[in-house]
Design a protein around this motif. Structure first.
Motif, PDB file in Angstrom:
ATOM      1  N   ASP A 166       0.825  -1.201   0.000  1.00  0.00           N
ATOM      2  CA  ASP A 166       0.000   0.000   0.000  1.00  0.00           C
ATOM      3  C   ASP A 166       0.865   1.259   0.000  1.00  0.00           C
ATOM      4  O   ASP A 166       1.370   1.678   1.040  1.00  0.00           O
ATOM      5  CB  ASP A 166      -0.927  -0.017   1.215  1.00  0.00           C
ATOM      6  N   LEU A 167       1.034   1.881  -1.163  1.00  0.00           N
ATOM      7  CA  LEU A 167       1.872   3.069  -1.273  1.00  0.00           C
ATOM      8  C   LEU A 167       1.279   4.285  -0.572  1.00  0.00           C
ATOM      9  O   LEU A 167       1.972   5.294  -0.399  1.00  0.00           O
ATOM     10  CB  LEU A 167       2.128   3.398  -2.746  1.00  0.00           C
ATOM     11  N   SER A 168       0.013   4.214  -0.156  1.00  0.00           N
ATOM     12  CA  SER A 168      -0.561   5.312   0.618  1.00  0.00           C
ATOM     13  C   SER A 168      -0.119   5.252   2.082  1.00  0.00           C
ATOM     14  O   SER A 168      -0.306   6.215   2.826  1.00  0.00           O
ATOM     15  CB  SER A 168      -2.090   5.284   0.535  1.00  0.00           C
ATOM     16  N   ASP A 169       0.473   4.133   2.489  1.00  0.00           N
ATOM     17  CA  ASP A 169       1.026   3.997   3.831  1.00  0.00           C
ATOM     18  C   ASP A 169       2.378   4.714   3.858  1.00  0.00           C
ATOM     19  O   ASP A 169       3.258   4.404   3.050  1.00  0.00           O
ATOM     20  CB  ASP A 169       1.200   2.510   4.156  1.00  0.00           C
ATOM     21  N   PRO A 170       2.582   5.674   4.771  1.00  0.00           N
ATOM     22  CA  PRO A 170       3.848   6.427   4.796  1.00  0.00           C
ATOM     23  C   PRO A 170       5.091   5.550   4.929  1.00  0.00           C
ATOM     24  O   PRO A 170       6.135   5.860   4.356  1.00  0.00           O
ATOM     25  CB  PRO A 170       3.687   7.349   6.013  1.00  0.00           C
ATOM     26  N   VAL A 171       4.976   4.451   5.672  1.00  0.00           N
ATOM     27  CA  VAL A 171       6.131   3.563   5.840  1.00  0.00           C
ATOM     28  C   VAL A 171       6.474   2.874   4.526  1.00  0.00           C
ATOM     29  O   VAL A 171       7.642   2.807   4.118  1.00  0.00           O
ATOM     30  CB  VAL A 171       5.854   2.517   6.943  1.00  0.00           C
ATOM     31  N   ILE A 172       5.463   2.357   3.834  1.00  0.00           N
ATOM     32  CA  ILE A 172       5.696   1.688   2.554  1.00  0.00           C
ATOM     33  C   ILE A 172       6.211   2.689   1.523  1.00  0.00           C
ATOM     34  O   ILE A 172       7.141   2.398   0.757  1.00  0.00           O
ATOM     35  CB  ILE A 172       4.407   1.014   2.050  1.00  0.00           C
ATOM     36  N   ALA A 173       5.621   3.888   1.499  1.00  0.00           N
ATOM     37  CA  ALA A 173       6.061   4.917   0.548  1.00  0.00           C
ATOM     38  C   ALA A 173       7.509   5.308   0.795  1.00  0.00           C
ATOM     39  O   ALA A 173       8.295   5.476  -0.151  1.00  0.00           O
ATOM     40  CB  ALA A 173       5.147   6.135   0.652  1.00  0.00           C
ATOM     41  N   SER A 174       7.887   5.450   2.066  1.00  0.00           N
ATOM     42  CA  SER A 174       9.266   5.793   2.392  1.00  0.00           C
ATOM     43  C   SER A 174      10.221   4.683   1.989  1.00  0.00           C
ATOM     44  O   SER A 174      11.307   4.931   1.452  1.00  0.00           O
ATOM     45  CB  SER A 174       9.391   6.081   3.888  1.00  0.00           C
ATOM     46  N   SER A 175       9.822   3.440   2.229  1.00  0.00           N
ATOM     47  CA  SER A 175      10.662   2.312   1.863  1.00  0.00           C
ATOM     48  C   SER A 175      10.806   2.209   0.342  1.00  0.00           C
ATOM     49  O   SER A 175      11.868   1.823  -0.166  1.00  0.00           O
ATOM     50  CB  SER A 175      10.090   1.013   2.428  1.00  0.00           C
ATOM     51  N   PHE A 176       9.749   2.539  -0.376  1.00  0.00           N
ATOM     52  CA  PHE A 176       9.834   2.549  -1.845  1.00  0.00           C
ATOM     53  C   PHE A 176      10.852   3.587  -2.302  1.00  0.00           C
ATOM     54  O   PHE A 176      11.688   3.311  -3.173  1.00  0.00           O
ATOM     55  CB  PHE A 176       8.461   2.834  -2.451  1.00  0.00           C
ATOM     56  N   ARG A 177      10.814   4.770  -1.731  1.00  0.00           N
ATOM     57  CA  ARG A 177      11.800   5.795  -2.087  1.00  0.00           C
ATOM     58  C   ARG A 177      13.213   5.337  -1.732  1.00  0.00           C
ATOM     59  O   ARG A 177      14.164   5.571  -2.490  1.00  0.00           O
ATOM     60  CB  ARG A 177      11.461   7.118  -1.385  1.00  0.00           C
ATOM     61  N   ASN A 178      13.351   4.675  -0.589  1.00  0.00           N
ATOM     62  CA  ASN A 178      14.646   4.105  -0.231  1.00  0.00           C
ATOM     63  C   ASN A 178      15.120   3.115  -1.291  1.00  0.00           C
ATOM     64  O   ASN A 178      16.304   3.070  -1.650  1.00  0.00           O
ATOM     65  CB  ASN A 178      14.560   3.375   1.119  1.00  0.00           C
ATOM     66  N   SER A 179      14.189   2.316  -1.775  1.00  0.00           N
ATOM     67  CA  SER A 179      14.534   1.296  -2.768  1.00  0.00           C
ATOM     68  C   SER A 179      15.087   1.921  -4.046  1.00  0.00           C
ATOM     69  O   SER A 179      16.042   1.403  -4.636  1.00  0.00           O
ATOM     70  CB  SER A 179      13.298   0.450  -3.094  1.00  0.00           C
ATOM     71  N   LEU A 180      14.506   3.032  -4.459  1.00  0.00           N
ATOM     72  CA  LEU A 180      14.995   3.705  -5.660  1.00  0.00           C
ATOM     73  C   LEU A 180      16.428   4.182  -5.453  1.00  0.00           C
ATOM     74  O   LEU A 180      17.278   4.048  -6.355  1.00  0.00           O
ATOM     75  CB  LEU A 180      14.094   4.888  -6.010  1.00  0.00           C
ATOM     76  N   ALA A 181      16.706   4.738  -4.271  1.00  0.00           N
ATOM     77  CA  ALA A 181      18.059   5.208  -3.972  1.00  0.00           C
ATOM     78  C   ALA A 181      19.045   4.042  -3.953  1.00  0.00           C
ATOM     79  O   ALA A 181      20.178   4.164  -4.436  1.00  0.00           O
ATOM     80  CB  ALA A 181      18.073   5.944  -2.632  1.00  0.00           C
ATOM     81  N   ILE A 182      18.613   2.911  -3.422  1.00  0.00           N
ATOM     82  CA  ILE A 182      19.490   1.744  -3.350  1.00  0.00           C
ATOM     83  C   ILE A 182      19.768   1.194  -4.741  1.00  0.00           C
ATOM     84  O   ILE A 182      20.910   0.826  -5.059  1.00  0.00           O
ATOM     85  CB  ILE A 182      18.860   0.670  -2.435  1.00  0.00           C
TER      86      ILE A 182
END
Length: 297
Positions: A166-182
Motif C-alpha cells: 500500500d503506497l498510501s502507507d507512509p512507511v511503505i512509501a518511504s521504503s519505496f523511495r529508499n529502494s529507488l536510492a538503493i
C-alpha cells in the motif's frame, strides 16, 4: 546451489528466496535454468529472507565473481520490508530514510499473518512442499483459504500482502523511495567496475492469481485483490524506464506458465506458499534470459 567455474561467472543473480529457489532442487532454481538456457555460467546469490536493504551487500559480493552482468530479481510485493538493521553497505547512500521504516522481525510477521514459527520453517522445506502439492485440493473447503478458480491461497496472506504493498502507507512509501536510492547506488557501483546491471521484476502469487482469473473471466472471492501490487509494480516500471536502467517485467512469462500448468492440471504453487515449483522458476529464467540478450545486443 552453484556450479564451480574457477571463481569467474558470466552472470550473477542476486535476490531473495525466489532466486535461491525454495521448493525445488538446485538445478531447478531459476539461475541454474538461466545458465542452461544461455549456455553461460551463472552464480546464484539468492538468500532467503533478504530484501532491498541487503542487496547492496550482495552486489558487492557479486563483483568478486567478475561477471559481465549482474541481475537483481526484485519481488516488489515483499522486498520493501526491513528485516535487519542498517549495515555498513547502506552508509553513504544518499536519500535513505531509515528512521521512518522500522525493522520488521519474525515476531511481527507471526502476529500479522497468524503463522506459527513452525509454519514458516516448514514452508521452506521441499519435503513439506511436496506434501502441500499432494494435499492442495483439500484447501478449497477450508474457511481460512480463498478459493480462486480452484487455486487455494490463505486469507491472512492476502490481507498482509495488501498492507505491505500500500503506497498510501507512509512507511511503505518511504521504503519505496529508499529502494529507488538503493537501486541507483547498486547500478552506479557496478558501472564503475564495468559491469552491466539489470532488474527482473517478479510478481507475487496473489498478482498471478488475480491476472489469471481476470483473463479467464473467473470471479474473485470477496476480499481478494492484488491491486496495490499492480500500482507498486507500475511505479517500479515507470522509475526503471525513466532512469534508463535495464529491466524486464516477468509477469507475462509467469502468467503464461501458470496458464499452461493449470490447463494441464499441474500445480504451480504449493497451497501454503508463494514460491512456485520448477515451471515457475523456469518462467523467471525465460524473462531473465530475454533481458540478458537485450543487454548483450
Amino acid at each position: 546451489r552453484n556450479r564451480a567455474a574457477d571463481g569467474r561467472y558470466d552472470i550473477v543473480v542476486i535476490g531473495d528466496s525466489h532466486t535461491q529457489g525454495f521448493n525445488v532442487r538446485s538445478e531447478e532454481s531459476f539461475p541454474h535454468q538461466l545458465a542452461d538456457m544461455l549456455g553461460m555460467t551463472v552464480y546464484n546469490f539468492g538468500v532467503g529472507g533478504y530484501n532491498i536493504y541487503q542487496y547492496p551487500y550482495l552486489a558487492e559480493l557479486a563483483r568478486e565473481k567478475f561477471p559481465s552482468v549482474v541481475l537483481l530479481a526484485l519481488l516488489p510485493s515483499n522486498d520493501l520490508l526491513r528485516n535487519l538493521p542498517a549495515t555498513e553497505y547502506l552508509t553513504g547512500i544518499p536519500g535513505l530514510d531509515l528512521e521512518t521504516v522500522p525493522v520488521k522481525t519474525v515476531a511481527d510477521r507471526l502476529e500479522h499473518e497468524s503463522m506459527s514459527l513452525g509454519d514458516i520453517l516448514k514452508s521452506r522445506l521441499a519435503i513439506v512442499s511436496a506434501a502441500s502439492y499432494l494435499n492442495h485440493k483439500r484447501t478449497s473447503k477450508d474457511a481460512s483459504y480463498h478459493d480462486v478458480g480452484g487455486q487455494a491461497i490463505k486469507k491472512d496472506r492476502v490481507a498482509s500482502h495488501q498492507a505491505y504493498n500500500d503506497l498510501s502507507d507512509p512507511v511503505i512509501a518511504s521504503s519505496f523511495r529508499n529502494s529507488l536510492a538503493i537501486i541507483d547506488h547498486i547500478n552506479s557501483h557496478l558501472q564503475q567496475s564495468g559491469i552491466n546491471f539489470g532488474v527482473v521484476i517478479l510478481p507475487s502469487k496473489e498478482l498471478v492469481l488475480q491476472e489469471w482469473a481476470h483473463a479467464n473471466s473467473i470471479p474473485l472471492p470477496d476480499g481478494f485483490h492484488a491491486n496495490n501490487e499492480v500500482e507498486l509494480i507500475n511505479a517500479w516500471l515507470e522509475y526503471l524506464a525513466r532512469s534508463g536502467l535495464n529491466f524486464i517485467d516477468a509477469t507475462p512469462f509467469v502468467l503464461e506458465a501458470f496458464q499452461t500448468d493449470t490447463a494441464s492440471t499441474r500445480i504451480f504453487y504449493p497451497r501454503g506458499d508463494g514460491h512456485p515449483f520448477a515451471s515457475g522458476y523456469q518462467s523467471y529464467a525465460r524473462a531473465a534470459a530475454t533481458l540478458v540478450r537485450k543487454i548483450d545486443q
